[in-house]
Design a protein around this motif. Sequence first.
Motif, short mmCIF file in Angstrom:
data_model
loop_
_atom_site.label_atom_id
_atom_site.label_comp_id
_atom_site.label_asym_id
_atom_site.label_seq_id
_atom_site.Cartn_x
_atom_site.Cartn_y
_atom_site.Cartn_z
N TYR A 474 -94.53 39.64 -2.44
CA TYR A 474 -95.37 39.85 -1.27
C TYR A 474 -95.94 38.55 -0.72
O TYR A 474 -96.22 38.45 0.48
CB TYR A 474 -96.51 40.82 -1.61
N ASP A 476 -94.44 36.00 -0.10
CA ASP A 476 -93.49 35.44 0.86
C ASP A 476 -93.86 35.81 2.30
O ASP A 476 -93.56 35.07 3.24
CB ASP A 476 -92.07 35.96 0.59
N TYR A 477 -94.48 36.97 2.45
CA TYR A 477 -94.70 37.52 3.78
C TYR A 477 -96.05 37.13 4.38
O TYR A 477 -96.26 37.27 5.59
CB TYR A 477 -94.61 39.04 3.74
N VAL A 492 -100.20 38.68 8.56
CA VAL A 492 -99.89 39.55 7.44
C VAL A 492 -100.80 39.13 6.29
O VAL A 492 -100.80 37.96 5.89
CB VAL A 492 -98.41 39.46 7.03
N ASP A 517 -87.08 43.50 2.64
CA ASP A 517 -87.71 42.76 3.73
C ASP A 517 -88.13 43.66 4.89
O ASP A 517 -88.47 43.16 5.96
CB ASP A 517 -86.80 41.64 4.26
N GLU A 527 -89.06 44.04 10.20
CA GLU A 527 -88.08 43.47 9.28
C GLU A 527 -88.21 41.96 9.30
O GLU A 527 -88.04 41.32 10.33
CB GLU A 527 -86.65 43.87 9.65
N PHE A 528 -88.55 41.39 8.14
CA PHE A 528 -88.74 39.95 8.03
C PHE A 528 -87.39 39.26 8.00
O PHE A 528 -86.40 39.79 7.48
CB PHE A 528 -89.54 39.61 6.77
N ARG A 530 -85.29 35.45 7.29
CA ARG A 530 -85.36 34.27 6.42
C ARG A 530 -84.44 33.18 6.96
O ARG A 530 -83.37 33.46 7.52
CB ARG A 530 -84.96 34.63 4.98
N VAL A 536 -89.17 33.10 4.33
CA VAL A 536 -89.50 33.92 5.49
C VAL A 536 -89.88 33.02 6.66
O VAL A 536 -90.74 32.14 6.53
CB VAL A 536 -90.66 34.89 5.16
N PHE A 539 -90.50 37.70 11.73
CA PHE A 539 -90.08 39.09 11.61
C PHE A 539 -89.76 39.66 12.98
O PHE A 539 -90.16 39.12 14.03
CB PHE A 539 -91.13 39.96 10.89
N LYS A 553 -93.13 32.65 12.29
CA LYS A 553 -94.18 32.28 11.35
C LYS A 553 -94.72 30.90 11.67
O LYS A 553 -93.95 29.98 11.97
CB LYS A 553 -93.64 32.33 9.92
#
Length: 555
Positions: A474, A476-477, A492, A517, A527-528, A530, A536, A539, A553
Amino acid sequence: MYSGLLPAVIGTLLPAMPVSAQQPTLTAAQISRIDSLFSRYSAADVPGCALAVSRHDTVVLERGWGSANLEHTVSITPATIFEAGSVSKQFTAAAALILAQQGKLSLDDDVRKYLPELPVYDAPITIRHLIRHTSGLRDWGAVMSIAGWPRGTRTYTQAHVLDIVARQKALNYPVGAEYLYSNSNYNLLAMIVERVSGKTLAEFTRAELFEPLAMKSTSWRDDYQRIVPGRAHAYSGGGKTWRLQMPFENVYGNSSLLTTVGDLLKWNANLGHERVGGAEFVAMQQMTGKARNGSGSTYAAGLHVDKFQGTTVIFHDGATAGYRAFLARYPDAGHAVALLCNAGDANPVALREGVASIVLPPYTAPTRTPVDTIGVAVAAPRLQGLAGYYRNPMSREPLQLVVSGGQLLANGRKLVALTPGHFTSVTGRTHVVFDDGKRGARSSIRLATMDADMAYADTMEFLPIDSPRGEASYSDYIGKFFSEEADATVSVVRDGKGLALFARPNRRSPMVPIYADGFSTLEWYMEFTRGKDGKVDGFLLTSGRARNVRFDKGK
């Protein structure tokens, strides 16, 4: 483009539609049943509806129920003015068809010929794509809902709409590939009508449509501050708790027609007598077309052409703020129904179908072959091989198949095996077909949903995808993300043991993992994505009619 025929528009005003002076074609029992259908709106302290019914273009019933203004207890009558919601679209489409008939545009013109502000996509979007909702353009209202400013929270204008649509770098789907209803199509269509004709939409339609048909109570809400005598206020809520819910915005073409049930029947009658535009124009109004995936087969020029109780129906419904509307024509039976409401809890489709069931000839549903609720036996290894997570590559919508008690379930609902590669719901309306070319491994799925008459199906593809990542991933997001397309920044953040999407000032939406994801909130699919380094980098967010809006991001 139309052939060289010019529109056959009569030059004098038509008289009002006649009200039958002879034996009425509706019996006292039929009228009583209709009154019962609207009984919940019959009190003076609730909003309500106006209804008009015609037979062979002679009005046989006009009724009003409820209050047009709860603060002053003004009763609704057949002459009360309401907003028609998306019933308005057929008038915007008609304006474009008239211009095509006059040789001033072609339905196959690239819309950028008239709206160069729009981006260049992989294929040209034509006026025909706008009319039939096959352009792929995102619905501007859905985009602004993502930004935290849904319709009704700001005073949007046509200029806002053009600005929002112009900054969309991607489409919902390739041009012409699907049918997906989007108000953006008809806002842009209104702008094209204005740029080509040199008149406002209100001026053009008044001269070409309303005045020739003596629609004296019809106009456009292109200035929400304009005083409109005789207009009903719109309300949301229900029971004894009602709140004012008016459309405080200056967008039009997609909605915003102000009219009465009587004027709508005058317009509807033109599908029969063809005084405006002639036969060619009326035929074009009702000409349907399919997207490449087969969807949208009943949609024409702001009209649906479909079946109801075995008879043809040409119709559209509408909803804007607390207004509700429906206009339908049943050419085989010779009836038409116009319905306008100012009660946000009114279901115009159910009310229209209720009225139609009363006034149309008696209908006996055809006997159908019983749905197979047992199916064939499928080996357990085969079922287990099909189970897992899937998602639609366009909408990001999830589909989870699990095996329980020897049965395959789709999102918790039982499926019946017709063959080892073809399953159906217990109602028979949903079919799940696996790609037999990839036996031995999870394959792509074609999910087809039949209409109520089992006559045609909209088909979606779902592809296999890995299961959700664990809580350990988590982190990562987490971060701040910005979307140029929505002009919005969101974050997020941790939410207990899970995650939440946070937007200022105080919107916090828990995120539920749905596949690798992928997450869902109460409103959206996320949907993330990468980068090449596996980290990441953003999204894609889908909100109904706005798919895959990009958020990047922050560094």
